[in-house]
Each structure stands twice: as structure tokens, then as C-alpha cells.
Write a protein that holds these residues in place. Structure first.
Motif, PDB file in Angstrom:
ATOM      1  N   PRO A  60       0.848  -1.204   0.000  1.00 14.62           N
ATOM      2  CA  PRO A  60       0.000   0.000   0.000  1.00 14.62           C
ATOM      3  C   PRO A  60       0.879   1.247   0.000  1.00 14.62           C
ATOM      4  O   PRO A  60       2.109   1.146   0.136  1.00 14.62           O
ATOM      5  CB  PRO A  60      -0.785  -0.132   1.311  1.00 14.62           C
ATOM      6  CG  PRO A  60       0.115  -0.933   2.195  1.00 14.62           C
ATOM      7  CD  PRO A  60       0.817  -1.902   1.285  1.00 14.62           C
ATOM      8  N   PRO A  61       0.294   2.437  -0.164  1.00 13.79           N
ATOM      9  CA  PRO A  61       1.091   3.667  -0.119  1.00 13.79           C
ATOM     10  C   PRO A  61       1.926   3.745   1.154  1.00 13.79           C
ATOM     11  O   PRO A  61       1.448   3.413   2.236  1.00 13.79           O
ATOM     12  CB  PRO A  61       0.029   4.776  -0.162  1.00 13.79           C
ATOM     13  CG  PRO A  61      -1.128   4.151  -0.868  1.00 13.79           C
ATOM     14  CD  PRO A  61      -1.140   2.713  -0.426  1.00 13.79           C
ATOM     15  N   GLU A  62       3.174   4.159   1.016  1.00  8.37           N
ATOM     16  CA  GLU A  62       4.078   4.180   2.153  1.00  8.37           C
ATOM     17  C   GLU A  62       3.689   5.251   3.163  1.00  8.37           C
ATOM     18  O   GLU A  62       3.139   6.292   2.826  1.00  8.37           O
ATOM     19  CB  GLU A  62       5.509   4.448   1.674  1.00  8.37           C
ATOM     20  CG  GLU A  62       5.697   5.791   0.970  1.00  8.37           C
ATOM     21  CD  GLU A  62       7.090   5.983   0.428  1.00  8.37           C
ATOM     22  OE1 GLU A  62       8.005   6.222   1.229  1.00  8.37           O
ATOM     23  OE2 GLU A  62       7.252   5.885  -0.802  1.00  8.37           O
ATOM     24  N   ARG A  63       3.955   4.934   4.428  1.00 11.01           N
ATOM     25  CA  ARG A  63       3.699   5.887   5.499  1.00 11.01           C
ATOM     26  C   ARG A  63       4.831   6.901   5.537  1.00 11.01           C
ATOM     27  O   ARG A  63       6.002   6.536   5.511  1.00 11.01           O
ATOM     28  CB  ARG A  63       3.604   5.148   6.837  1.00 11.01           C
ATOM     29  CG  ARG A  63       3.533   6.033   8.066  1.00 11.01           C
ATOM     30  CD  ARG A  63       2.227   6.762   8.164  1.00 11.01           C
ATOM     31  NE  ARG A  63       1.091   5.854   8.155  1.00 11.01           N
ATOM     32  CZ  ARG A  63      -0.133   6.216   7.872  1.00 11.01           C
ATOM     33  NH1 ARG A  63      -0.389   7.458   7.512  1.00 11.01           N
ATOM     34  NH2 ARG A  63      -1.110   5.332   7.889  1.00 11.01           N
ATOM     35  N   MET A  64       4.482   8.167   5.583  1.00 12.64           N
ATOM     36  CA  MET A  64       5.478   9.237   5.608  1.00 12.64           C
ATOM     37  C   MET A  64       5.518   9.901   6.977  1.00 12.64           C
ATOM     38  O   MET A  64       4.504   9.972   7.668  1.00 12.64           O
ATOM     39  CB  MET A  64       5.150  10.296   4.547  1.00 12.64           C
ATOM     40  CG  MET A  64       5.398   9.854   3.132  1.00 12.64           C
ATOM     41  SD  MET A  64       4.541  10.935   1.937  1.00 12.64           S
ATOM     42  CE  MET A  64       2.899  10.195   1.959  1.00 12.64           C
ATOM     43  N   GLN A  65       6.681  10.392   7.360  1.00 14.49           N
ATOM     44  CA  GLN A  65       6.830  11.197   8.550  1.00 14.49           C
ATOM     45  C   GLN A  65       6.756  12.673   8.171  1.00 14.49           C
ATOM     46  O   GLN A  65       6.902  13.028   6.999  1.00 14.49           O
ATOM     47  CB  GLN A  65       8.172  10.892   9.240  1.00 14.49           C
ATOM     48  CG  GLN A  65       8.309   9.451   9.703  1.00 14.49           C
ATOM     49  CD  GLN A  65       7.242   9.059  10.709  1.00 14.49           C
ATOM     50  OE1 GLN A  65       6.991   9.779  11.682  1.00 14.49           O
ATOM     51  NE2 GLN A  65       6.594   7.920  10.484  1.00 14.49           N
ATOM     52  N   VAL A  66       6.512  13.509   9.164  1.00 15.51           N
ATOM     53  CA  VAL A  66       6.495  14.948   8.912  1.00 15.51           C
ATOM     54  C   VAL A  66       7.839  15.360   8.312  1.00 15.51           C
ATOM     55  O   VAL A  66       8.900  14.986   8.806  1.00 15.51           O
ATOM     56  CB  VAL A  66       6.234  15.722  10.217  1.00 15.51           C
ATOM     57  CG1 VAL A  66       6.356  17.228   9.979  1.00 15.51           C
ATOM     58  CG2 VAL A  66       4.844  15.390  10.751  1.00 15.51           C
ATOM     59  N   GLY A  67       7.782  16.092   7.216  1.00 20.06           N
ATOM     60  CA  GLY A  67       8.987  16.496   6.505  1.00 20.06           C
ATOM     61  C   GLY A  67       9.248  15.669   5.263  1.00 20.06           C
ATOM     62  O   GLY A  67      10.157  15.985   4.490  1.00 20.06           O
TER      63      GLY A  67
END
Length: 290
Positions: free
Chosen positions: A16-23
Motif C-alpha cells: 500500500p502507499p508508504e507511510r510518511m513522517q512529517v517532513g
């Protein structure tokens, strides 16, 4: 309209779409933002007719909004503003494709806050940020982007904003909003300070104490604040302040702090504010009644 899930993803052949962190902005999210922007094209510019057959802005509102975005959000010169509509559209598309995280988020915040372009297109943008695991979601009540490391943390922060506002903990609500704004502006140290101030404000309002340490002790003694939770918040408080409220040296070395530190502190302090207000504040109110 929710995201279409490809067959290969449904059966586990593709992730699935990758989880991103702030930034962070994934290539997939950038592509989706660009595609969304192209769906907006007929609300940004149009073709003239007859002698005026070039490009032009869709209407006066779009023209004015684009000027504000160009000069105030992007910091460009008014004299260089592309008056044909298509020029602004192309520059914004390039921003979504290659711009920095904060330049993209500043632009999205402007679009969402100003309902620009309009209506269902903005709703599509809100949905897109959720479906493709953006590190922010839009909170329409507060008119701001909520940074988070997971959807669950985002919901915790939203609940804390609602609890502080509905419970008349105005100081804490102001500090939480300031913490969010500092993360969105890439100021992690200032965000951390505001997060801990949000907890301190709730505790002071509930107990009348002047600093967090004595206030936590009073909440434990009079209202049964769990000892483990008290110790945990004492330690988090020690990350930023000494017992006398003096700035901890770690915050004087701001280059050592990053958005991960700020995001953790916002999530932890937001959750603790909600806990205090929803579990202990009713008991505080009952104990003060005759």
C-alpha cells in the motif's frame, strides 16, 4: 470518492502507499497532488474568445487568490506574477512535483484555508491526503493542517483540540495550536515548548498551582492521578524544564532537535491533556461543589 485499491495491492503482491513522517513527501503523493491540480485546471484558467483568445484566469476570485499565493505564500514579486493564468498553474504544478516539503505544505494550507479552488475540488484534496498516507490531515474546525506520524495520532491531537476548546481550557488550546503551527513551520524546539506548556496550562487551571510538578502531585493526591502517568509526565517535563521551570539545556541546543522530537511531544502532550480533561476534570468540578 475514496482511493481505488489495485488488485495487486488487495492480494498482497504490491505494498500500500508508504507511510510518511512529517517532513517527507513520497513520489506517489507528489504524483497524486499533480494529478489533482490538473483536474483543477478548468477552475484556474480558461481560453479567451475572438481577439482575446489567449489564456486568462477563470474568474476574479481565482485571479486574486492566485496573486495572494504567488506573493504572500511563495514570496515572489508582484511584477513577475503571470497574468495569463496558465503560467501560475504551471508553476504550481512544478512545485508539487519538485518543491520542498514545507513549500508544498504552505501552498496546500493556503488552498484549504481559503477553499481554493472551490467546493468538491478541495474535498478531493482533503481525501487525497488521507488516502495516500500524507503526514498531515486537514482539520476544518481549526482551519489548519494537523501533523502526525499515524492516523491514530492525528485523531488524538484532534480530540485534544476539541476537549480543550469545549472544556474552556483556552490556554492549553492556544498552546496546542501554537505547537502545531511550529511543526508546520519547521521549528521543532518552539513546538516542544508549546506542547509542554499545554499540559502545564491544564494542570494549573485544575489545581491553582503555579508549576507542573506541584500540580501533578496535587492531582495524584486529590483526584487519583495514576502514579505511573504522573512519573511519565514528570520525566517528559524534565526533557524541557527543571523543577523550577528553568529551560533545560537540551532546548538550548536546538540543532539537536528535529521534527520527530516535536511530533512525539505533541502527540504525548495532546493525549495527556485529553486524559486530564475527560477523566479528572469532572472529578475536580465535583469536589469543588458544595
Amino acid at each position: 470518492m475514496t482511493r481505488y485499491v489495485p488488485y495487486s495491492e488487495r492480494v498482497g503482491a504490491t505494498p500500500p502507499p508508504e507511510r510518511m513522517q512529517v517532513g517527507e513527501l513520497s513520489d506517489e503523493l507528489r504524483r497524486r497532488l499533480s494529478n489533482w491540480w490538473h483536474r483543477c485546471s478548468n477552475r484556474i484558467y480558461t481560453h479567451g474568445t475572438g481577439y482575446n483568445c489567449g489564456y486568462r484566469f477563470y474568474d476574479d476570485r481565482t485571479h486574486q487568490g492566485s496573486q495572494i499565493c504567488y506573493t504572500e505564500i511563495w514570496g515572489r514579486y508582484q511584477a513577475e506574477f503571470p497574468e495569463d493564468g496558465r503560467g501560475f498553474f504551471d508553476q504550481c504544478d512544478n512545485l508539487f512535483r519538485t518543491g520542498s516539503y514545507f513549500d508544498v505544505m504552505n501552498t496546500l494550507h493556503f488552498f484549504l484555508e481559503m477553499n481554493f479552488p472551490q467546493g468538491y475540488l478541495v474535498e478531493q484534496l482533503e481525501r487525497l491526503l488521507v488516502d495516500y498516507n500524507s503526514p498531515v490531515t486537514w482539520n476544518d474546525k481549526e482551519k489548519t493542517l494537523i501533523p502526525h506520524s499515524s492516523p491514530e495520532e492525528g485523531q488524538t491531537i484532534v480530540r485534544a483540540l476539541a476537549s480543550t476548546k469545549e472544556g474552556s481550557f483556552n490556554g492549553s488550546h492556544t498552546h496546542l495550536m501554537a505547537s502545531i503551527d511550529h511543526i508546520n513551520c519547521n521549528n521543532p524546539a518552539d513546538s516542544i515548548r508549546e506542547s509542554i506548556h499545554a499540559v502545564e496550562s491544564v494542570c494549573r487551571q485544575m489545581t491553582g498551582e503555579k508549576t507542573l510538578g506541584p500540580a501533578l502531585s496535587k492531582l495524584k493526591k486529590n483526584h487519583g492521578l495514576n502514579e505511573a502517568l504522573k512519573q511519565g509526565m514528570d520525566k517528559i517535563y524534565g526533557f524541557t524544564n527543571t523543577a523550577q521551570g528553568i529551560r533545560h539545556p537540551i532546548l538550548e541546543k536546538e540543532e539537536e532537535l528535529d521534527l520527530n522530537d516535536a511530533q512525539f511531544m505533541l502527540g504525548a502532550c495532546a493525549a495527556f491533556c485529553s486524559y486530564l480533561i475527560n477523566k479528572l476534570a469532572p472529578a475536580e468540578k465535583q469536589s469543588s461543589e458544595p
